[in-house]
Design a protein around this motif. Structure first.
Motif, PDB file in Angstrom:
ATOM      1  N   ASN A 174       2.893  -0.365 -15.213  1.00 17.58           N
ATOM      2  CA  ASN A 174       2.245  -0.416 -16.525  1.00 17.58           C
ATOM      3  C   ASN A 174       1.149  -1.474 -16.610  1.00 17.58           C
ATOM      4  N   LYS A 175       0.881  -2.145 -15.521  1.00 11.52           N
ATOM      5  CA  LYS A 175      -0.161  -3.184 -15.535  1.00 11.52           C
ATOM      6  C   LYS A 175      -1.546  -2.538 -15.562  1.00 11.52           C
ATOM      7  N   LYS A 176      -2.415  -3.087 -16.392  1.00 12.65           N
ATOM      8  CA  LYS A 176      -3.771  -2.545 -16.530  1.00 12.65           C
ATOM      9  C   LYS A 176      -4.754  -3.186 -15.549  1.00 12.65           C
ATOM     10  N   GLU A 177      -4.413  -4.372 -15.075  1.00 14.80           N
ATOM     11  CA  GLU A 177      -5.304  -5.096 -14.150  1.00 14.80           C
ATOM     12  C   GLU A 177      -4.460  -5.754 -13.070  1.00 14.80           C
ATOM     13  N   LEU A 178      -4.877  -5.607 -11.834  1.00 16.55           N
ATOM     14  CA  LEU A 178      -4.145  -6.212 -10.722  1.00 16.55           C
ATOM     15  C   LEU A 178      -5.033  -6.299  -9.491  1.00 16.55           C
ATOM     16  N   LEU A 179      -4.508  -6.940  -8.457  1.00 18.79           N
ATOM     17  CA  LEU A 179      -5.151  -6.941  -7.150  1.00 18.79           C
ATOM     18  C   LEU A 179      -4.532  -5.834  -6.313  1.00 18.79           C
ATOM     19  N   ALA A 180      -5.298  -5.300  -5.395  1.00 15.07           N
ATOM     20  CA  ALA A 180      -4.761  -4.320  -4.454  1.00 15.07           C
ATOM     21  C   ALA A 180      -5.290  -4.619  -3.063  1.00 15.07           C
ATOM     22  N   CYS A 181      -4.396  -4.551  -2.092  1.00 20.40           N
ATOM     23  CA  CYS A 181      -4.783  -4.628  -0.688  1.00 20.40           C
ATOM     24  C   CYS A 181      -4.849  -3.199  -0.160  1.00 20.40           C
ATOM     25  N   HIS A 182      -5.985  -2.795   0.342  1.00 16.22           N
ATOM     26  CA  HIS A 182      -6.094  -1.484   0.986  1.00 16.22           C
ATOM     27  C   HIS A 182      -6.354  -1.734   2.468  1.00 16.22           C
ATOM     28  N   PHE A 183      -5.264  -1.768   3.228  1.00 14.63           N
ATOM     29  CA  PHE A 183      -5.315  -2.060   4.660  1.00 14.63           C
ATOM     30  C   PHE A 183      -4.846  -0.819   5.418  1.00 14.63           C
ATOM     31  N   SER A 184      -5.792  -0.099   5.994  1.00 15.41           N
ATOM     32  CA  SER A 184      -5.457   1.148   6.682  1.00 15.41           C
ATOM     33  C   SER A 184      -6.214   1.223   8.006  1.00 15.41           C
ATOM     34  N   GLY A 185      -6.210   2.413   8.606  1.00 15.25           N
ATOM     35  CA  GLY A 185      -6.888   2.580   9.881  1.00 15.25           C
ATOM     36  C   GLY A 185      -8.383   2.340   9.806  1.00 15.25           C
ATOM     37  N   GLY A 186      -8.991   2.713   8.686  1.00 12.02           N
ATOM     38  CA  GLY A 186     -10.437   2.575   8.570  1.00 12.02           C
ATOM     39  C   GLY A 186     -10.892   1.640   7.478  1.00 12.02           C
ATOM     40  N   THR A 187      -9.961   1.069   6.721  1.00 13.48           N
ATOM     41  CA  THR A 187     -10.318   0.243   5.565  1.00 13.48           C
ATOM     42  C   THR A 187      -9.573  -1.075   5.601  1.00 13.48           C
ATOM     43  N   CYS A 188     -10.292  -2.149   5.268  1.00 20.12           N
ATOM     44  CA  CYS A 188      -9.671  -3.474   5.175  1.00 20.12           C
ATOM     45  C   CYS A 188     -10.327  -4.183   4.002  1.00 20.12           C
ATOM     46  N   GLU A 189      -9.779  -3.961   2.795  1.00 22.43           N
ATOM     47  CA  GLU A 189     -10.420  -4.451   1.583  1.00 22.43           C
ATOM     48  C   GLU A 189      -9.407  -5.087   0.637  1.00 22.43           C
ATOM     49  N   MET A 190      -9.825  -6.175  -0.001  1.00 21.42           N
ATOM     50  CA  MET A 190      -9.117  -6.766  -1.127  1.00 21.42           C
ATOM     51  C   MET A 190      -9.844  -6.325  -2.385  1.00 21.42           C
ATOM     52  N   LEU A 191      -9.094  -5.796  -3.343  1.00 18.37           N
ATOM     53  CA  LEU A 191      -9.695  -5.135  -4.489  1.00 18.37           C
ATOM     54  C   LEU A 191      -9.216  -5.716  -5.805  1.00 18.37           C
ATOM     55  N   SER A 192     -10.124  -5.799  -6.756  1.00 22.24           N
ATOM     56  CA  SER A 192      -9.776  -6.060  -8.143  1.00 22.24           C
ATOM     57  C   SER A 192      -9.768  -4.711  -8.850  1.00 22.24           C
ATOM     58  N   VAL A 193      -8.619  -4.351  -9.441  1.00 23.57           N
ATOM     59  CA  VAL A 193      -8.406  -2.993  -9.932  1.00 23.57           C
ATOM     60  C   VAL A 193      -8.110  -3.005 -11.426  1.00 23.57           C
ATOM     61  N   LYS A 194      -8.831  -2.161 -12.175  1.00 15.10           N
ATOM     62  CA  LYS A 194      -8.578  -1.990 -13.605  1.00 15.10           C
ATOM     63  C   LYS A 194      -8.333  -0.508 -13.891  1.00 15.10           C
ATOM     64  N   SER A 195      -7.262  -0.219 -14.608  1.00 14.22           N
ATOM     65  CA  SER A 195      -6.931   1.167 -14.948  1.00 14.22           C
ATOM     66  C   SER A 195      -7.907   1.702 -15.978  1.00 14.22           C
ATOM     67  N   LYS A 196      -8.213   2.990 -15.843  1.00 17.51           N
ATOM     68  CA  LYS A 196      -8.983   3.688 -16.866  1.00 17.51           C
ATOM     69  C   LYS A 196      -8.378   5.084 -17.022  1.00 17.51           C
ATOM     70  N   HIS A 197      -8.919   5.871 -17.932  1.00 20.72           N
ATOM     71  CA  HIS A 197      -8.322   7.172 -18.238  1.00 20.72           C
ATOM     72  C   HIS A 197      -8.306   8.094 -17.028  1.00 20.72           C
TER      73      HIS A 197
END
Length: 322
Positions: free
Chosen positions: A131-154
């Motif tokens: 239910n959090k509207k704002e958070l950090l996300a780590c997207h660490f995969s085979g082709g991606t290595c990113e730290m993300l600031s994430v905000k929910s929208k519709h």
């Protein structure tokens, strides 16, 4: 007729994925098929991956619909890697073309999201941060290595990159090492098992430097390539364990630094590399001790799947049909 089912489709560089959920986010079907990579190769050309998706999708869709009379009300699909303008990768045309065609024939809505949004939602939807509207996300995969600031929208998420790798990804370092040692691509799961099983750890690798959430990985990639070039898997096992230690330490530093500069301490761990049991064990305690509330979720949901994409579409469809 009950049409409270959403079909999700994701066609990434690694897997063809199909999922069916209901509007309460219950997972009714979760099918995935790895793309076939020739022995010794470290990935696929986009044209080859696209062809495999086109071949896989009819079989997976037939299997998904074979045992149950699901009346699909909407179709959700991944159309691009990231939710930004000009994000593009041909493999996603396979899923998009099937999804839009099926939606047109069935006269039902279809919803497009990015592969990255699907990764985040697959963890977030079943986590303490749902239910959090704002958070950090780590997207660490085979082709991606990113730290993300994430905000929910519709219709998904607004995402800003606030850290990550300036060259290659954690997944690429791990996969390249595994393939050099004779493992099949992708090698992450086998490498993880070897790291967990090793009683010894080497001390050859230089720590990965992290500054303000950013790092470079080509240095450790070159180091481990030179170290393991004449080793067999058994000889390399202590080095594999050290590699996973260094990756876990770097991830921890990235999260600490991004939490400090944003003030956000709720974190979603997404992408195939975060499914590593070795890495989870190493960083979860350190994060908690520093008041970082990280949600890993189920390991299989961290890997490529169509569940997150289906859930995102299901949220829109559920609101429209209420």
């Amino acid at each position: 007729m009950n049409s409270r089912y959403i079909l999700g489709i994701d066609t990434s560089n690694y897997k063809t994925s199909v999922a069916i959920i209901d509007t309460e986010c219950n997972i009714l079907c979760d099918l995935r098929r790895f793309l076939t990579v020739k022995e010794g190769e470290k990935g696929l050309r986009q044209s080859d991956a696209l062809f495999q998706h086109i071949r896989n999708l009819p079989e997976l869709l037939e299997e998904a619909m074979s045992d149950n009379n699901y009346h699909i009300g909407a179709i959700s699909f991944s159309s691009k890697p990231r939710p930004v303008k000009n994000s593009y990768m041909p493999v996603f045309f396979a899923g998009e073309s099937y999804a839009r065609s099926l939606a047109a024939v069935l006269s039902i809505p279809s919803f497009a999201f990015s592969h990255q949004e699907g990764h985040i939602e697959a963890i977030k939807a079943f986590s303490k941060h749902s239910n959090k509207k704002e958070l950090l996300a780590c997207h660490f995969s085979g082709g991606t290595c990113e730290m993300l600031s994430v905000k929910s929208k519709h219709t998904g998420y607004d995402i800003d990159i606030i850290g990550g790798s300036k060259d290659i990804s954690f997944g690429q370092v791990i996969d390249r090492t595994g393939v050099q040692l004779g493992m099949s691509f992708p090698a992450g799961e086998e490498m993880d098992r070897l790291a967990l099983a090793s009683d010894e750890i080497s001390s050859f690798l230089t720590p990965i430097k992290v500054k303000e959430g950013w790092l470079n990985l080509s240095g450790i990639d070159t180091q481990i390539k030179r170290l393991t070039i004449n080793m067999d898997i058994q000889q390399a096992q202590p080095v594999i364990k050290e590699l996973f230690e260094k990756v876990a330490d770097a991830m921890t530093k990235m999260i600490f630094q991004c939490a400090e500069k944003t003030g956000i301490t709720d974190v979603i761990m997404a992408g195939g590399v975060t499914s590593s049991l070795f890495i989870r064990d190493k960083i979860v305690k350190k994060l908690a001790e520093n008041h970082i509330d990280a949600a890993f979720g189920q390991a299989d949901l961290a890997q490529d799947n169509a569940i997150g994409t289906a859930i995102l579409g299901g949220k829109i469809y559920g609101n429209e049909t209420r």
